[in-house]
Design a protein around this motif. Structure first.
Motif: not given
Length: 367
Positions: A111-140
């Motif tokens: 069995x596989x559970x899929x999580x619904x996508x929440x696409x309300x967060x975005x960044x520009x691919x040409x800039x730093x993407x500092x993406x914060x979520x509850x429980x995690x932070x990701x920097x591109x």
């Protein structure tokens, strides 16, 4: 709700799961792929346990779609029987990846559970993407995001993230892979998860993007509360190799306060984990002669530290998976409604083991 019945068991398993790493001199080097045909049946659901129809399910060179009840079937797929990879895609959901051991010329259930996508967060691919979520932070990094043809993408990047911790009641079906990894010494090991992050990156047309694999992604994950007191100062940082199905250690992460942080270049599924040695258990689980304990979630945890592994019996009651080596274990079976229907102490095992187990008549629900 399905998982509320199961959550007390899972909370017991995970509350002390990371107290220590099991130590042993035994290691398991990566084996040559033992390819053979196998068949797969399963169920794709959302996090409310509603079936997901028309999801695309891929394994080997075959694919299919789920029916109106979320079920799928794939027959005679040539796979690596040590690590068969099932991937699932459905518009509006974060992609799912599952790894499981497969019976050659046999059949597996999952069995596989899929999580619904929440696409309300975005960044520009040409800039730093500092993406914060509850429980995690990701920097591109700037210009790090590429298209499927490996061209730099400088437009708007939509980010969907799923943060999965072991105390999540749907952890057995929502996690990627199967908590098996390859460490920096090339050994196949069991993984004790401190937190897993799944990321889907999409362009403005919802076409998949990916990091370039050259520039590091900075990942920071909150350490779950029960794990903080005993969390190690440094920890393996793994990415999921979606081809081999194994988590692969790329580098180390480091504890900073109540968080783990590290830089990683590969993949879009990441995991902070410690490791322990495992052996293979091949079990035939019957209620009585001719009556299999079929299609049941099978949790096998160490008795002392409650470090769990998860898989399913197939329709014939066969279980195949990796378990902790040289440790007394507790095997539990859970029915489709989330009810714990069987529990037994087994082991310890120091090598590949076959086991015949009679559970007696089980009260299994029909969802």
């Amino acid at each position: 709700m399905y998982w509320l019945r199961l959550s007390p068991l899972l909370l017991l398993l995970v509350a002390t799961a990371c107290k220590k790493t099991i130590l042993s001199e035994t290691v398991n080097p990566v084996e040559e792929k033992p390819t053979a045909p196998s068949s797969f049946q399963g169920l794709i659901i959302d996090d409310e346990r509603h079936p997901i129809p028309n999801a695309m399910v891929f394994c080997g060179d075959l694919s299919t779609t789920t029916d109106s009840s979320g079920h799928f079937s794939l027959s005679n797929v040539t796979v690596d029987t040590n690590a068969a990879v099932i991937s699932v895609k459905k518009d509006g959901y974060i992609n799912g990846f599952r790894t499981l051991m497969a019976h050659a010329y046999g059949q597996q259930y999952l069995e596989v559970t899929l999580k619904a996508r929440d696409l309300t967060t975005s960044f520009s691919g040409s800039a730093v993407g500092n993406i914060g979520f509850t429980g995690a932070n990701i920097v591109f990094s700037p210009n790090q995001i590429h298209t499927a043809s490996n061209q730099v993408y400088k437009g708007t990047v939509a980010v969907a993230v799923d943060i999965i911790v072991p105390s999540d009641p749907d952890h057995p079906t929502r996690m990627a892979g199967d908590l098996r990894g390859i460490d920096n010494n090339g050994n196949v090991v069991g993984l004790i998860s401190y937190g897993q992050v799944a990321v889907d990156l999409l362009d403005t047309s919802h076409v998949a993007l990916h990091p370039d694999g050259e520039h590091p992604v900075n990942l920071t994950v909150s350490i779950p509360g029960p794990y903080r007191a005993n969390a190690p100062a440094q920890i393996g940082l793994f990415y999921l190799d979606t081809v081999s199905g194994y988590w692969k250690q790329e580098t180390l992460g480091y504890k900073q306060g109540n968080e783990f942080t590290g830089n990683i270049r590969n993949g879009t599924r990441w995991l902070f984990a410690t490791t322990y040695p495992q052996v293979t258990l091949d079990a035939n689980i019957l209620q009585q002669v001719g009556v299999p304990a079929g299609n049941l979630l099978t949790t096998i945890a160490t008795k002392i530290d409650f470090i769990p592994t998860y898989s399913y019996t197939n329709s014939a009651g066969r279980y195949l998976g990796r378990v902790a080596a040289n440790q007394p274990l507790v095997l539990t079976l859970t029915d489709p409604c989330g009810n714990l229907v069987f529990q037994k102490e087994i082991g310890p095992y120091s090598a590949y083991t076959t086991l015949d187990l009679n559970t007696g008549n089980l009260a299994i629900c029909t969802p």
